[in-house]
Structure formats: structure tokens, C-alpha cells
Design a protein around this motif. Structure first.
Motif, PDB file in Angstrom:
ATOM      1  N   UNK A  78       1.016  -1.412  -0.122  1.00 47.69           N
ATOM      2  CA  UNK A  78      -0.021   0.108   0.059  1.00 47.69           C
ATOM      3  C   UNK A  78       0.857   1.131  -0.123  1.00 47.69           C
ATOM      4  N   UNK A  79       0.638   2.208  -0.891  1.00 49.47           N
ATOM      5  CA  UNK A  79       1.689   3.230  -1.078  1.00 49.47           C
ATOM      6  C   UNK A  79       0.897   4.715  -0.918  1.00 49.47           C
ATOM      7  N   UNK A  80      -0.084   4.950  -0.494  1.00 54.13           N
ATOM      8  CA  UNK A  80      -0.571   6.204  -0.315  1.00 54.13           C
ATOM      9  C   UNK A  80       0.195   6.924   0.502  1.00 54.13           C
ATOM     10  N   UNK A  81       0.892   6.497   1.626  1.00 55.51           N
ATOM     11  CA  UNK A  81       1.722   7.244   2.684  1.00 55.51           C
ATOM     12  C   UNK A  81       3.153   7.253   1.855  1.00 55.51           C
ATOM     13  N   UNK A  82       3.481   6.462   1.097  1.00 54.18           N
ATOM     14  CA  UNK A  82       4.714   6.638   0.373  1.00 54.18           C
ATOM     15  C   UNK A  82       4.585   7.925  -0.581  1.00 54.18           C
ATOM     16  N   UNK A  83       3.470   8.064  -1.369  1.00 55.28           N
ATOM     17  CA  UNK A  83       3.348   8.908  -2.299  1.00 55.28           C
ATOM     18  C   UNK A  83       3.271  10.424  -1.540  1.00 55.28           C
ATOM     19  N   UNK A  84       2.724  10.376  -0.280  1.00 52.61           N
ATOM     20  CA  UNK A  84       2.421  11.571   0.439  1.00 52.61           C
ATOM     21  C   UNK A  84       3.902  11.982   0.778  1.00 52.61           C
ATOM     22  N   UNK A  85       4.653  11.083   1.202  1.00 47.67           N
ATOM     23  CA  UNK A  85       6.049  11.254   1.624  1.00 47.67           C
ATOM     24  C   UNK A  85       6.831  11.777   0.930  1.00 47.67           C
ATOM     25  N   UNK A  86       6.862  11.449  -0.552  1.00 43.45           N
ATOM     26  CA  UNK A  86       7.551  11.795  -1.575  1.00 43.45           C
ATOM     27  C   UNK A  86       7.130  13.566  -1.828  1.00 43.45           C
ATOM     28  N   UNK A  87       6.033  13.699  -2.048  1.00 40.20           N
ATOM     29  CA  UNK A  87       5.778  15.013  -2.123  1.00 40.20           C
ATOM     30  C   UNK A  87       5.783  16.013  -1.219  1.00 40.20           C
ATOM     31  N   UNK A  88       5.500  15.588   0.077  1.00 44.47           N
ATOM     32  CA  UNK A  88       5.924  16.529   1.224  1.00 44.47           C
ATOM     33  C   UNK A  88       7.361  16.646   1.406  1.00 44.47           C
ATOM     34  N   UNK A  89       8.131  15.918   1.156  1.00 48.21           N
ATOM     35  CA  UNK A  89       9.576  15.944   1.133  1.00 48.21           C
ATOM     36  C   UNK A  89      10.214  16.878   0.212  1.00 48.21           C
ATOM     37  N   UNK A  90       9.607  16.777  -1.003  1.00 47.20           N
ATOM     38  CA  UNK A  90       9.946  17.500  -2.049  1.00 47.20           C
ATOM     39  C   UNK A  90       9.570  18.983  -1.619  1.00 47.20           C
ATOM     40  N   UNK A  91       8.312  19.394  -1.194  1.00 41.52           N
ATOM     41  CA  UNK A  91       8.019  20.576  -1.038  1.00 41.52           C
ATOM     42  C   UNK A  91       8.564  21.256   0.068  1.00 41.52           C
ATOM     43  N   UNK A  92       8.743  20.427   1.263  1.00 44.67           N
ATOM     44  CA  UNK A  92       9.320  20.939   2.483  1.00 44.67           C
ATOM     45  C   UNK A  92      10.667  21.093   2.360  1.00 44.67           C
ATOM     46  N   UNK A  93      11.429  20.109   1.909  1.00 44.14           N
ATOM     47  CA  UNK A  93      12.892  20.182   1.872  1.00 44.14           C
ATOM     48  C   UNK A  93      13.843  20.063   0.552  1.00 44.14           C
ATOM     49  N   UNK A  94      12.798  20.360  -0.390  1.00 39.14           N
ATOM     50  CA  UNK A  94      13.232  20.178  -1.815  1.00 39.14           C
ATOM     51  C   UNK A  94      14.119  19.026  -1.938  1.00 39.14           C
ATOM     52  N   UNK A  95      13.947  17.823  -1.429  1.00 40.44           N
ATOM     53  CA  UNK A  95      14.679  16.765  -1.756  1.00 40.44           C
ATOM     54  C   UNK A  95      13.700  15.790  -2.353  1.00 40.44           C
ATOM     55  N   UNK A  96      14.036  15.217  -3.810  1.00 41.20           N
ATOM     56  CA  UNK A  96      13.477  14.104  -4.271  1.00 41.20           C
ATOM     57  C   UNK A  96      13.835  12.642  -4.035  1.00 41.20           C
ATOM     58  N   UNK A  97      13.104  11.876  -3.269  1.00 38.35           N
ATOM     59  CA  UNK A  97      13.629  10.637  -2.871  1.00 38.35           C
ATOM     60  C   UNK A  97      13.406   9.573  -4.310  1.00 38.35           C
TER      61      UNK A  97
END
Length: 231
Positions: free
Chosen positions: A157-176
Motif C-alpha cells: 500500500x503506497x498512499x503514505x509513500x506518495x504523500x511522503x515523496x511530495x511532502x519531502x519535495x515541498x518541505x526540503x526540496x529533496x526528491x527521494x
């Protein structure tokens, strides 16, 4: 908190293993959706919505199948978590995950064999049984991975992973990139399952079983190594 006896999540399940298991989940979900009643085997958020939707519009067939998948997934999660926890207490490495994946793989091969026996055209009772078994396998995978990696990885299940990727990109400008790759593997696995249902229906569930077997062998190999210890 890590101790000298703790294994890092990547030591338990590396990126290759996560790719294989996520692709497996995508494939199993597609077979379930296209051939076992129009519900999912690991995406329980969607099944909860389908359960409510079917109940609201008066479609008892879909409601029953959604409820069955949810209950089977819960049971599988309990089994996978229990196996992983029991092994983790004795040896905090990939051993616990190996046990959970062994159960999952056995169930998926049982689904594949049963599917072949009925020539890829299960009746209503067989359909429900195969759906329940597939959801149980996905729950076992999800529970085992969560416990063994200490909630550091998700493959079913990947809803949390998708949220994490976008939030990390917006917050820390880092793309996992690693997490993004794992997310992509879900639709890739779904595409494999869809193509198999369309062009090789007889062997469709076997693809997921084969992927899970490769992941199990990978984890088993890692569990045979002694975990690294920090001074």
C-alpha cells in the motif's frame, strides 16, 4: 531506537526486494480486480470505499467481496506480523521477513495452481476463495515487511509513500528517487497482471507467485548473513 543487535531496514529488505514485492502487489491487485470480483487485494482504503459505495447503491455482491478481502487482509497481516515478530525477537534481521514471505509465497502458488485447475475461469465460490487467499497473502506481505523493517518500508500500500515523496519535495526540496521507483512498480506490476489476464490468462496468477518467490530467495540469502554490528 537502534542497538548493536539491530539490523538497518535496508539490511532486512533492500531496494531490489522492495521493487519485487511492490510489483507483486500490483500484479495480484490487478488479477483480483479483473478476474475475482472487481475488488482489490492489498489496497484496503479502496476496498473500504467500495464496501461503502456498494452498500449505498445496493450492490450486495461487491459489498460481500470487498468485506471478504478486508477480513482476509487483516488475517494475513496478523499472520505475517506474528511470524516476523517471533523471529525478530530471536534474531533482529531478515529472518522474520523470510518467514512471512514464505507463507505469502506458498499461498500465491496455491492460488496459481487452483487457477490453472479451473482453467482461469473460477466460479463464484472459487472466485471468493481465490480472492480471500490473495488478500491474505498481501496482508502477510504487508505485516511482515512492516515489522521486519520497523515501519521503514511499504510494498503493498503506497498512499503514505506518495504523500511522503511530495511532502519531502515541498518541505526540503529533496526528491527521494528510491521511494519514487517503488511507487512506479505498483502500476508496472498492475500492467503485467493486466497483460497476463488479456493474453496469457491461464498463467496470470503465476507471475505474482514467481515474483514473490524471487523476493523470498533474495531475503533468505540476506538472512543467512550475520547482521553488521556497530562498535
Amino acid at each position: 531506537m537502534n542497538t548493536s543487535h539491530d539490523a538497518a531496514p535496508t539490511q532486512v529488505l533492500n531496494l531490489t526486494g522492495q521493487v519485487l514485492l511492490t510489483t507483486t502487489a500490483g500484479c495480484v491487485n490487478t488479477v483480483g480486480y479483473l478476474a475475482l470480483g472487481g475488488v482489490f487485494t492489498s489496497v484496503m482504503t479502496a476496498n473500504l470505499a467500495l464496501l461503502g459505495l456498494a452498500s449505498g447503491v445496493g450492490d450486495p455482491s461487491v459489498a460481500r467481496l470487498a468485506a471478504l478481502a478486508i477480513l482476509a487482509y487483516w488475517a494475513g497481516t496478523a499472520v505475517g506480523s506474528k511470524v516476523a515478530v517471533s523471529s525478530f525477537r530471536r534474531r533482529p534481521d531478515a529472518m522474520g521477513l523470510k518467514g512471512a514471505l514464505a507463507v505469502e509465497t506458498l499461498v500465491l502458488w496455491s492460488v496459481s495452481v487452483t487457477w490453472m485447475i479451473v482453467d482461469g475461469e473460477p466460479g463464484s465460490v472459487q472466485q471468493a476463495s481465490l480472492l480471500a487467499a490473495s488478500a491474505l497473502a498481501m496482508g502477510c506481505q504487508g505485516g511482515g515487511v512492516r515489522v521486519a523493517t520497523r515501519d521503514a518500508a511499504s510494498t503493498s500500500y503506497l498512499t503514505g509513500a506518495m504523500t511522503s515523496v511530495i511532502a519531502e519535495l515541498v518541505q526540503n526540496r529533496r526528491f527521494d528517487r528510491n521511494v519514487a521507483l517503488i511507487i512506479v512498480c505498483m502500476p508496472v506490476g498492475a500492467a503485467l497482471g493486466g497483460m497476463a489476464i488479456r493474453w496469457a490468462r491461464f498463467t496470470a496468477p503465476g507471475i505474482a507467485a514467481l515474483l514473490a518467490t524471487v523476493a523470498l530467495l533474495l531475503v533468505a540469502r540476506r538472512s543467512g548473513r550475520r547482521p553488521s554490528r556497530r562498535p
